[in-house]
Design a protein around this motif. Structure first.
Motif, PDB file in Angstrom:
ATOM      1  N   ASP A 245       0.977  -1.147  -0.029  1.00 53.09           N
ATOM      2  CA  ASP A 245      -0.020  -0.125   0.010  1.00 53.09           C
ATOM      3  C   ASP A 245       0.893   1.118   0.032  1.00 53.09           C
ATOM      4  O   ASP A 245       1.972   1.184   0.181  1.00 53.09           O
ATOM      5  N   ASP A 246       0.288   2.158  -0.295  1.00 50.01           N
ATOM      6  CA  ASP A 246       1.023   3.519  -0.477  1.00 50.01           C
ATOM      7  C   ASP A 246       1.500   4.038   1.079  1.00 50.01           C
ATOM      8  O   ASP A 246       0.579   4.233   2.069  1.00 50.01           O
ATOM      9  N   PRO A 247       2.600   4.068   1.391  1.00 44.32           N
ATOM     10  CA  PRO A 247       3.403   4.649   2.677  1.00 44.32           C
ATOM     11  C   PRO A 247       2.593   6.021   3.173  1.00 44.32           C
ATOM     12  O   PRO A 247       2.325   6.158   4.437  1.00 44.32           O
ATOM     13  N   GLU A 248       2.453   6.641   2.139  1.00 47.13           N
ATOM     14  CA  GLU A 248       1.804   7.911   2.560  1.00 47.13           C
ATOM     15  C   GLU A 248       0.427   8.074   2.833  1.00 47.13           C
ATOM     16  O   GLU A 248      -0.236   9.154   3.243  1.00 47.13           O
ATOM     17  N   ARG A 249      -0.442   6.836   2.587  1.00 45.95           N
ATOM     18  CA  ARG A 249      -1.739   6.766   2.971  1.00 45.95           C
ATOM     19  C   ARG A 249      -2.064   6.793   4.273  1.00 45.95           C
ATOM     20  O   ARG A 249      -3.259   6.598   4.914  1.00 45.95           O
ATOM     21  N   SER A 250      -1.135   6.492   5.234  1.00 46.80           N
ATOM     22  CA  SER A 250      -1.204   6.282   6.344  1.00 46.80           C
ATOM     23  C   SER A 250      -1.552   7.650   7.168  1.00 46.80           C
ATOM     24  O   SER A 250      -0.990   8.707   6.676  1.00 46.80           O
ATOM     25  N   ASN A 251      -2.182   7.516   8.504  1.00 47.24           N
ATOM     26  CA  ASN A 251      -2.283   8.694   9.409  1.00 47.24           C
ATOM     27  C   ASN A 251      -2.602   8.243  10.686  1.00 47.24           C
ATOM     28  O   ASN A 251      -2.441   6.870  11.124  1.00 47.24           O
ATOM     29  N   GLU A 252      -2.446   9.142  11.656  1.00 44.89           N
ATOM     30  CA  GLU A 252      -2.646   8.551  12.936  1.00 44.89           C
ATOM     31  C   GLU A 252      -3.501   7.873  13.341  1.00 44.89           C
ATOM     32  O   GLU A 252      -3.402   6.964  14.294  1.00 44.89           O
ATOM     33  N   LYS A 253      -4.824   8.158  12.730  1.00 44.23           N
ATOM     34  CA  LYS A 253      -5.960   7.373  13.112  1.00 44.23           C
ATOM     35  C   LYS A 253      -5.472   5.898  12.747  1.00 44.23           C
ATOM     36  O   LYS A 253      -6.230   4.953  13.568  1.00 44.23           O
TER      37      LYS A 253
END
Length: 66
Positions: A44-52
């Motif tokens: 998956d795109d590592p940039e699609r991650s967020n704190e939630k």
């Protein structure tokens, strides 16, 4: 198995197997993010991650540890 950010249970299981001595309650999100992206099968795109998302993975990992 192909892992995406939304596969929190599968990711938590894989992390627990890869890092059995880690207490996920005390992990930094920067380390968690790196470990997830390093998992075999993570696609998956590592940039699609967020704190939630990272918090959901962390909480699932804590539950799996118990």
């Amino acid at each position: 198995m192909e892992l995406k950010w939304t596969d929190t249970l599968d990711i938590a299981i894989e992390l627990d197997e890869a890092h059995p001595d880690v207490d996920p309650q005390y992990i930094r999100f920067t380390d968690l993010h790196r470990w997830v992206t390093e998992l075999e099968g993570f696609n998956d795109d590592p940039e699609r991650s967020n704190e939630k998302i990272l918090e959901a993975i962390q909480m699932t990992w804590i539950e799996e540890k118990d």
